[in-house]
Design an enzyme around this catalytic site. Structure first.
Site, PDB file in Angstrom:
ATOM      1  N   ASN A  77      45.244  46.012  66.553  1.00  0.00           N
ATOM      2  CA  ASN A  77      46.309  47.158  66.183  1.00  0.00           C
ATOM      3  C   ASN A  77      46.172  47.894  64.947  1.00  0.00           C
ATOM      4  OD1 ASN A  77      48.429  48.960  65.438  1.00  0.00           O
ATOM      5  ND2 ASN A  77      49.206  47.522  64.628  1.00  0.00           N
ATOM      6  N   HIS A  82      52.188  50.964  66.986  1.00  0.00           N
ATOM      7  CA  HIS A  82      52.761  52.027  67.478  1.00  0.00           C
ATOM      8  C   HIS A  82      52.918  52.364  68.795  1.00  0.00           C
ATOM      9  CE1 HIS A  82      54.071  53.355  63.364  1.00  0.00           C
ATOM     10  NE2 HIS A  82      54.350  54.437  63.622  1.00  0.00           N
TER      11      HIS A  82
END
Length: 246
Positions: A145, A115
Site C-alpha cells: 500500500n 484506498h
C-alpha cells in the site's frame, strides 16, 4: 503470466442470472464512467452502488469491500488535488450493517485500510473526507500500500492524467482467489484480496492499460497488462462498447 485464477474468477462472477450495466444505479454519478456507461458485470444481491463527490463505488456486501471504484481525472482535477489528509475513516451508513466493514474490523489485523480511489486524487476537502469511507477500502498489505502501489501505480496515474489532453477514466478494484468465500478475511468478514488492479483509460487517445499486482508486502511491481487481458482475468467488461488500443 499465471492462468490458474481465471476459471475460478469466471465462475465467481457469473453465478448470478442478472447481468447489468448498472446505469440505473449510478444515475447520479455517471460522469465517472467513460461515455457515461458503467461496467457490465454480473450483479449480486448484496451489490450496492454508491455515489460520492469525486468517485463512484460498486460495493459488495459479500466481501465488504468494493467490487470496483471509478474516477475521472484530468489536468485540472490533479492540479486541485492538494487537500490535507483527514485520516478519519468511517463506515458508510448507507450500507446495511451486516454488509459493511467497521473500524474494528481492521484493528490489529496487520492490514492497511487501502484506498481504491486514492486520497491523493481528491480535489476538494469534502471529497477528501469522503475518500476515507470504508466502502472505498480493501485490506491491503502495508508495504504494498505505502510502497509500489502508491508510487508506481497511484502516483504514475496522476502524473499521466496531469499531462493528458483530456479526461482519464480510472477503475480500481480487488480480485479474490479462488473466490470471495474461500479467501482469507479479517474482523467480521472483510475479505482480503489476492490481487489489485487499476485500469487507466485515455478517452481522447482511446488507449487503455491496467496495473495488476499481488496484494503482498513482497510485491515489487510489474509491467501493465492490456485491457483485453484484464477483462479475461476478471470477467468484467469495464468499458462497454469501447475497443481501446493497448
Amino acid at each position: 503470466m499465471h492462468h490458474f485464477y481465471r476459471p475460478a474468477i469466471a465462475a465467481l462472477l457469473f453465478t448470478s442470472a442478472t447481468v447489468s450495466h448498472a446505469a440505473e444505479n449510478f444515475s447520479a454519478c455517471l460522469q465517472f464512467f467513460a461515455h457515461a456507461k458503467p461496467p457490465s458485470l454480473t450483479q449480486h444481491p448484496t451489490d450496492r452502488a454508491l455515489c460520492y463527490d469525486a468517485f463512484a463505488v460498486l460495493h459488495s456486501g459479500e466481501s465488504k469491500t468494493p467490487v470496483f471504484v471509478a474516477e475521472k481525472l484530468n489536468r485540472s482535477s490533479v492540479m486541485d488535488a492538494h487537500e490535507k489528509r483527514t485520516n478519519r475513516f468511517f463506515a458508510d451508513a448507507r450500507l446495511r450493517a451486516a454488509e459493511r466493514a467497521e473500524l474494528d474490523d481492521y484493528k490489529d489485523s496487520g492490514f492497511d485500510r487501502g484506498h481504491m480511489a486514492p486520497a491523493g486524487d481528491m480535489p476538494t476537502a469534502q471529497a477528501m473526507a469522503q475518500s476515507f469511507s470504508l466502502a472505498n477500502m480493501v485490506p491491503q498489505a502495508p508495504e504494498h500500500n505505502r510502497g509500489v502501489w502508491a508510487k508506481s501505480v497511484e502516483a504514475a496515474t496522476r502524473k499521466y492524467a496531469a499531462r493528458a489532453s483530456g479526461d482519464i477514466y480510472v477503475i480500481t478494484g480487488p480480485v479474490f482467489v479462488p473466490n470471495i468465500a474461500k479467501s482469507p478475511s479479517i474482523g467480521s468478514g472483510v475479505h482480503v484480496p489476492t490481487y489489485l488492479f487499476k485500469l487507466v483509460y485515455d478517452q481522447d487517445k482511446n488507449r487503455a492499460w491496467a496495473y495488476w499486482q499481488q496484494n503482498d508486502d513482497s510485491t515489487r511491481g510489474s509491467k501493465p497488462i492490456s485491457y483485453g487481458e484484464l477483462v479475461k482475468r476478471t470477467g468484467i467488461e469495464f468499458l462497454p462498447g469501447v475497443q481501446p488500443r493497448g
